[in-house]
Design an enzyme around this catalytic site. Structure first.
Site, PDB file in Angstrom:
ATOM      1  N   GLU A 154       0.800  -1.229   0.000  1.00 57.34           N
ATOM      2  CA  GLU A 154       0.000   0.000   0.000  1.00 57.34           C
ATOM      3  C   GLU A 154       0.837   1.285   0.000  1.00 57.34           C
ATOM      4  O   GLU A 154       0.351   2.336  -0.415  1.00 57.34           O
ATOM      5  CB  GLU A 154      -0.943   0.027   1.212  1.00 57.34           C
TER       6      GLU A 154
ATOM      7  N   HIS B  16      -6.709   2.291   3.937  1.00 57.04           N
ATOM      8  CA  HIS B  16      -6.201   2.507   5.307  1.00 57.04           C
ATOM      9  C   HIS B  16      -6.976   3.654   5.979  1.00 57.04           C
ATOM     10  O   HIS B  16      -6.403   4.629   6.452  1.00 57.04           O
ATOM     11  CB  HIS B  16      -4.697   2.809   5.284  1.00 57.04           C
TER      12      HIS B  16
END
Ligand code: NAI
Length: 332
Positions: free
Chosen positions: A265, A297
């Site tokens: 990510e 996130h």
């Protein structure tokens, strides 16, 4: 305190919501904060020159090289504005520079997001939202299942895991849990990981990323799970081998995946990538699946959590500089 004696903080990977919450917590102007949009890494560490503190988040790179460069530039403290610290080489920092974190800011924010993802996925809300926006009121393909009576396996029963367990209980689910360090006097059943894989209809991850937990969901463990299992990961992406998950989705063994975190990510999340050619084929394929939901996130992102993160981070910094230590210091 005269202005030039104020602690100077280099704040990396700053987003609008960070700036609002930290400016509010620093309303009295006790410290000087310089916000940098860029992440901290080996190239950008030069920006930290002349600062006392670097304030970093989950995807900043704080490896040995960066730490040595920070020390050389006179930085005394690395203040993480998050709970997880897997991106910091704590060993390399030991004795050279302090590392503090925010161990808890709102376990509710993350646990509630985990349940929001789970409900969205199994009740197909992500599909129906788009349909009704287009005045398509068909119900075909939207059938879900009840959570009531299902078995949820919770991996990691710390602050967030326990709130998630409470929420699942409210839904009438059977809870089984695994933790390397099980809590005492609890009213749920601890089992080993093998049992979690075997018995759970839904598995939610709330343990830290360590060498031991890295890729705990891989081809082998997926094979041991129930067919149709729903995986929820709001912890750290690398708990799950993303390619193995994609295979599990493709061969219909995994029923659905709810991901707030992804192992690669760092270069993708938190930024607007629309309009760009997307390079990560695994993530692109996962996102394209009708039974995979990805949020970037986002689980921590509530007003309450941001307020707590800002006040605890500034509190950590002031405690460290005033007393030479801090209750929230990270050590090896
Ligand atoms: P915590 O420290 O209160 O709980 C972690 C639990 O995991 C502890 O009970 C610990 O004993 C257990 N554990 C440690 N090693 C383990 C292992 N090998 N196997 C199974 N369990 C193990 O942490 P908290 O606050 O509950 O956070 C959990 C994780 O959630 C953090 O490590 C972080 O990675 C993630 N997180 C994600 C956020 C997001 O926005 N998506 C925000 C905040 C945290």
């Amino acid at each position: 305190m005269a202005d030039n004696t104020k602690l100077k903080i280099a704040f990396f990977d700053a987003k609008d919501y960070d700036i609002s919450s930290f400016d509010a917590a620093n309303e009295a102007g006790d410290v000087k904060i310089k916000y940098f949009e860029t992440k901290l890494d080996e190239d950008t560490v030069k920006l930290a020159k002349g600062y006392d503190v670097v304030c970093v988040f989950v995807n900043d790179t704080v490896n040995e090289k960066v730490i040595n460069a920070l020390v050389k530039k006179g930085v005394k403290l690395i203040a993480l504005r998050c709970a997880g610290f897997n991106n910091v080489d704590v060993k390399a920092a030991q004795g050279k520079i302090g590392v503090v974190r925010v161990p808890a800011y709102s376990p509710y924010a993350v646990a509630e997001h985990a349940m929001a993802l789970l409900l969205t996925s199994i009740r197909r809300i992500h599909k129906s939202y788009i349909r009704t926006k287009d005045f398509n009121f068909s119900l075909n393909g939207l059938m879900g299942f009840d959570l009531h009576g299902k078995t949820v396996g919770v991996v990691g029963t710390g602050k967030i895991g326990r709130v998630f367990i409470d929420i699942c209980r409210g839904f009438g689910m059977n809870v089984i849990a695994y933790d390397k360090f099980p809590a005492k006097d609890v009213d749920y059943e601890y089992v080993d990981l093998k049992e979690i894989w075997k018995r759970s209809d839904i598995i939610s991850f709330h343990c830290p990323l360590t060498e031991e937990t890295y890729h705990m969901v891989d081809e082998k463990s997926i094979k041991k799970m129930k067919k149709g299992v729903v995986l929820v990961n709001t912890s750290r992406g690398a708990l799950i081998d993303a390619d193995a998950l994609l295979d599990g989705i493709r061969n219909r063994h995994v029923g659905a995946a709810c991901l707030d975190v992804y192992e690669e990510e760092a270069d993708v999340f938190f930024e607007d990538r629309s309009g760009h050619i997307f390079e990560d084929d695994t993530l692109a394929r996962l996102i394209s699946m009708p039974n995979v939901i990805v949020t970037s996130h986002q689980a921590f992102l509530t007003q309450e959590a941001l307020t707590n993160i800002a006040s605890t981070t500034l509190g950590n910094i002031s405690e460290y500089f005033n007393t030479g230590k801090c209750a929230n210091e990270v050590t090896v």
